[in-house]
Design a protein around this motif. Structure first.
Motif, PDB file in Angstrom:
ATOM      1  N   MET A  34       0.844  -1.187   0.000  1.00 31.59           N
ATOM      2  CA  MET A  34       0.000   0.000   0.000  1.00 31.59           C
ATOM      3  C   MET A  34       0.884   1.244   0.000  1.00 31.59           C
ATOM      4  SD  MET A  34      -2.915  -1.379  -0.121  1.00 31.59           S
ATOM      5  CE  MET A  34      -3.899   0.138   0.001  1.00 31.59           C
ATOM      6  N   GLY A  35       0.443   2.243  -0.695  1.00 34.28           N
ATOM      7  CA  GLY A  35       1.261   3.438  -0.784  1.00 34.28           C
ATOM      8  C   GLY A  35       0.448   4.715  -0.826  1.00 34.28           C
ATOM      9  N   TRP A  36       1.141   5.785  -0.532  1.00 34.10           N
ATOM     10  CA  TRP A  36       0.605   7.129  -0.694  1.00 34.10           C
ATOM     11  C   TRP A  36       1.502   7.875  -1.681  1.00 34.10           C
ATOM     12  CZ3 TRP A  36      -3.960   8.866   1.033  1.00 34.10           C
ATOM     13  CH2 TRP A  36      -4.582   8.168   2.069  1.00 34.10           C
ATOM     14  N   TYR A  37       0.879   8.444  -2.689  1.00 32.82           N
ATOM     15  CA  TYR A  37       1.554   9.277  -3.665  1.00 32.82           C
ATOM     16  C   TYR A  37       0.940  10.669  -3.598  1.00 32.82           C
ATOM     17  CZ  TYR A  37       3.567   5.106  -5.863  1.00 32.82           C
ATOM     18  OH  TYR A  37       4.270   3.943  -6.119  1.00 32.82           O
ATOM     19  N   ARG A  38       1.630  11.623  -4.168  1.00 33.48           N
ATOM     20  CA  ARG A  38       1.062  12.968  -4.234  1.00 33.48           C
ATOM     21  C   ARG A  38       1.437  13.630  -5.561  1.00 33.48           C
ATOM     22  NH1 ARG A  38       4.702  15.981   0.467  1.00 33.48           N
ATOM     23  NH2 ARG A  38       6.681  16.090  -0.709  1.00 33.48           N
ATOM     24  N   GLN A  39       0.586  14.558  -5.942  1.00 27.81           N
ATOM     25  CA  GLN A  39       0.819  15.300  -7.175  1.00 27.81           C
ATOM     26  C   GLN A  39       0.461  16.755  -6.939  1.00 27.81           C
ATOM     27  OE1 GLN A  39      -1.137  13.737 -10.670  1.00 27.81           O
ATOM     28  NE2 GLN A  39       0.292  14.785 -12.027  1.00 27.81           N
ATOM     29  N   ALA A  40       1.467  17.592  -7.032  1.00 26.71           N
ATOM     30  CA  ALA A  40       1.262  19.030  -6.906  1.00 26.71           C
ATOM     31  C   ALA A  40       0.953  19.611  -8.284  1.00 26.71           C
ATOM     32  CB  ALA A  40       2.503  19.687  -6.320  1.00 26.71           C
ATOM     33  N   PRO A  41       0.333  20.770  -8.336  1.00 21.50           N
ATOM     34  CA  PRO A  41       0.012  21.386  -9.629  1.00 21.50           C
ATOM     35  C   PRO A  41       1.261  21.543 -10.492  1.00 21.50           C
ATOM     36  CG  PRO A  41      -1.119  22.531  -7.865  1.00 21.50           C
ATOM     37  CD  PRO A  41      -0.173  21.558  -7.207  1.00 21.50           C
ATOM     38  N   GLY A  42       1.172  21.066 -11.725  1.00 20.01           N
ATOM     39  CA  GLY A  42       2.280  21.195 -12.653  1.00 20.01           C
ATOM     40  C   GLY A  42       3.415  20.229 -12.431  1.00 20.01           C
ATOM     41  N   GLU A  43       3.246  19.314 -11.472  1.00 18.49           N
ATOM     42  CA  GLU A  43       4.305  18.367 -11.151  1.00 18.49           C
ATOM     43  C   GLU A  43       3.858  16.938 -11.454  1.00 18.49           C
ATOM     44  OE1 GLU A  43       6.777  21.427  -9.926  1.00 18.49           O
ATOM     45  OE2 GLU A  43       7.283  19.289 -10.082  1.00 18.49           O
ATOM     46  N   GLN A  44       4.846  16.043 -11.523  1.00 20.29           N
ATOM     47  CA  GLN A  44       4.523  14.633 -11.708  1.00 20.29           C
ATOM     48  C   GLN A  44       4.121  14.005 -10.379  1.00 20.29           C
ATOM     49  OE1 GLN A  44       8.024  12.867 -13.580  1.00 20.29           O
ATOM     50  NE2 GLN A  44       7.060  13.069 -15.591  1.00 20.29           N
ATOM     51  N   ARG A  45       3.364  12.955 -10.465  1.00 15.56           N
ATOM     52  CA  ARG A  45       3.001  12.213  -9.265  1.00 15.56           C
ATOM     53  C   ARG A  45       4.255  11.561  -8.693  1.00 15.56           C
ATOM     54  NH1 ARG A  45      -2.339   8.506  -9.405  1.00 15.56           N
ATOM     55  NH2 ARG A  45      -3.028  10.486 -10.304  1.00 15.56           N
ATOM     56  N   GLU A  46       4.394  11.646  -7.378  1.00 20.73           N
ATOM     57  CA  GLU A  46       5.582  11.091  -6.732  1.00 20.73           C
ATOM     58  C   GLU A  46       5.195  10.240  -5.529  1.00 20.73           C
ATOM     59  OE1 GLU A  46       8.110  14.143  -5.105  1.00 20.73           O
ATOM     60  OE2 GLU A  46       6.541  14.948  -3.826  1.00 20.73           O
ATOM     61  N   LEU A  47       6.041   9.252  -5.250  1.00 25.81           N
ATOM     62  CA  LEU A  47       5.824   8.412  -4.076  1.00 25.81           C
ATOM     63  C   LEU A  47       6.117   9.210  -2.817  1.00 25.81           C
ATOM     64  CD1 LEU A  47       5.375   5.602  -2.752  1.00 25.81           C
ATOM     65  CD2 LEU A  47       7.848   5.272  -2.958  1.00 25.81           C
ATOM     66  N   VAL A  48       5.209   9.128  -1.867  1.00 29.21           N
ATOM     67  CA  VAL A  48       5.413   9.725  -0.554  1.00 29.21           C
ATOM     68  C   VAL A  48       5.872   8.661   0.435  1.00 29.21           C
ATOM     69  CG1 VAL A  48       4.313  10.929   1.372  1.00 29.21           C
ATOM     70  CG2 VAL A  48       3.659  11.481  -0.986  1.00 29.21           C
ATOM     71  N   ALA A  49       5.139   7.566   0.508  1.00 21.62           N
ATOM     72  CA  ALA A  49       5.472   6.491   1.437  1.00 21.62           C
ATOM     73  C   ALA A  49       4.770   5.229   0.991  1.00 21.62           C
ATOM     74  CB  ALA A  49       5.057   6.844   2.859  1.00 21.62           C
ATOM     75  N   SER A  50       5.371   4.095   1.319  1.00 25.07           N
ATOM     76  CA  SER A  50       4.740   2.813   1.025  1.00 25.07           C
ATOM     77  C   SER A  50       5.010   1.849   2.160  1.00 25.07           C
ATOM     78  CB  SER A  50       5.236   2.248  -0.303  1.00 25.07           C
ATOM     79  OG  SER A  50       6.607   1.923  -0.225  1.00 25.07           O
ATOM     80  N   ILE A  51       4.167   0.826   2.236  1.00 21.63           N
ATOM     81  CA  ILE A  51       4.321  -0.205   3.258  1.00 21.63           C
ATOM     82  C   ILE A  51       3.971  -1.542   2.628  1.00 21.63           C
ATOM     83  CG2 ILE A  51       1.988   0.268   4.157  1.00 21.63           C
ATOM     84  CD1 ILE A  51       3.143  -0.493   6.956  1.00 21.63           C
ATOM     85  N   THR A  52       4.869  -2.505   2.763  1.00 21.09           N
ATOM     86  CA  THR A  52       4.650  -3.814   2.162  1.00 21.09           C
ATOM     87  C   THR A  52       3.714  -4.655   3.012  1.00 21.09           C
ATOM     88  OG1 THR A  52       6.486  -4.886   3.298  1.00 21.09           O
ATOM     89  CG2 THR A  52       7.006  -3.718   1.244  1.00 21.09           C
ATOM     90  N   SER A  53       3.378  -5.824   2.490  1.00 22.13           N
ATOM     91  CA  SER A  53       2.514  -6.732   3.247  1.00 22.13           C
ATOM     92  C   SER A  53       3.195  -7.160   4.539  1.00 22.13           C
ATOM     93  CB  SER A  53       2.177  -7.950   2.397  1.00 22.13           C
ATOM     94  OG  SER A  53       3.372  -8.619   1.997  1.00 22.13           O
ATOM     95  N   GLY A  54       4.514  -7.148   4.549  1.00 24.46           N
ATOM     96  CA  GLY A  54       5.254  -7.525   5.757  1.00 24.46           C
ATOM     97  C   GLY A  54       5.549  -6.371   6.686  1.00 24.46           C
ATOM     98  N   GLY A  55       5.100  -5.171   6.310  1.00 31.22           N
ATOM     99  CA  GLY A  55       5.274  -4.022   7.184  1.00 31.22           C
ATOM    100  C   GLY A  55       6.514  -3.192   6.924  1.00 31.22           C
ATOM    101  N   ARG A  56       7.260  -3.512   5.865  1.00 27.86           N
ATOM    102  CA  ARG A  56       8.444  -2.712   5.575  1.00 27.86           C
ATOM    103  C   ARG A  56       8.026  -1.398   4.947  1.00 27.86           C
ATOM    104  NH1 ARG A  56      12.671  -6.044   2.535  1.00 27.86           N
ATOM    105  NH2 ARG A  56      11.079  -5.953   0.900  1.00 27.86           N
ATOM    106  N   THR A  57       8.596  -0.312   5.421  1.00 24.93           N
ATOM    107  CA  THR A  57       8.193   1.012   4.963  1.00 24.93           C
ATOM    108  C   THR A  57       9.284   1.694   4.148  1.00 24.93           C
ATOM    109  OG1 THR A  57       8.951   1.992   7.044  1.00 24.93           O
ATOM    110  CG2 THR A  57       6.629   1.359   6.913  1.00 24.93           C
ATOM    111  N   THR A  58       8.842   2.540   3.243  1.00 21.55           N
ATOM    112  CA  THR A  58       9.732   3.369   2.433  1.00 21.55           C
ATOM    113  C   THR A  58       9.171   4.771   2.426  1.00 21.55           C
ATOM    114  OG1 THR A  58      10.293   1.505   0.997  1.00 21.55           O
ATOM    115  CG2 THR A  58      10.728   3.703   0.145  1.00 21.55           C
ATOM    116  N   TYR A  59      10.070   5.762   2.515  1.00 26.01           N
ATOM    117  CA  TYR A  59       9.637   7.156   2.528  1.00 26.01           C
ATOM    118  C   TYR A  59      10.454   7.972   1.527  1.00 26.01           C
ATOM    119  CZ  TYR A  59       7.324   6.067   6.947  1.00 26.01           C
ATOM    120  OH  TYR A  59       6.513   5.521   7.909  1.00 26.01           O
TER     121      TYR A  59
END
Length: 114
Positions: A34-59
């Motif tokens: 599962m992840g959260w992405y964001r897109q600001a006006p005029g910008e590309q969508r970018e990864l904010v944070a993700s979490i795997t099924s095992g609970g490993r997180t990326t920011y």
């Protein structure tokens, strides 16, 4: 039918906090990254944070130490706690579910402004 429904966006002052939630249905939640992405006006969508099924997180470097992603497999929800918000965090935030396919929510707007 897969549905990802985000909630919790809004207007907040710099330095404030918001908690985003995403409720998932139509998928086997526990096996998806599962992840959260964001897109600001005029910008590309970018990864904010993700979490795997095992609970490993990326920011993203820009949010490390300020944002925390978590998931509740019993409730099929993923949350993003956002602290010390900055104007540059202003964007539409999207929930995503990834396994054999990528699914997206419709997004929730976060505006950080005084």
């Amino acid at each position: 039918q897969v549905q990802l429904v985000e909630s919790g966006g809004g207007l907040v002052q710099p330095g404030g906090s918001l908690r985003l939630s995403c409720a998932a249905s139509g998928i086997i939640f526990g096996i998806h990254t599962m992840g959260w992405y964001r897109q600001a006006p005029g910008e590309q969508r970018e990864l904010v944070a993700s979490i795997t099924s095992g609970g490993r997180t990326t920011y993203a470097d820009s949010v490390k130490g300020r944002f925390t992603i978590s998931r509740d497999n019993a409730k099929n929800t993923v949350n993003l706690q956002m602290n010390s918000l900055k104007p540059e965090d202003t964007a539409v935030y999207y929930c995503s579910a990834q396994w054999r396919a990528n699914y997206w929510g419709k997004g929730t707007l976060v505006t950080v402004s005084s």
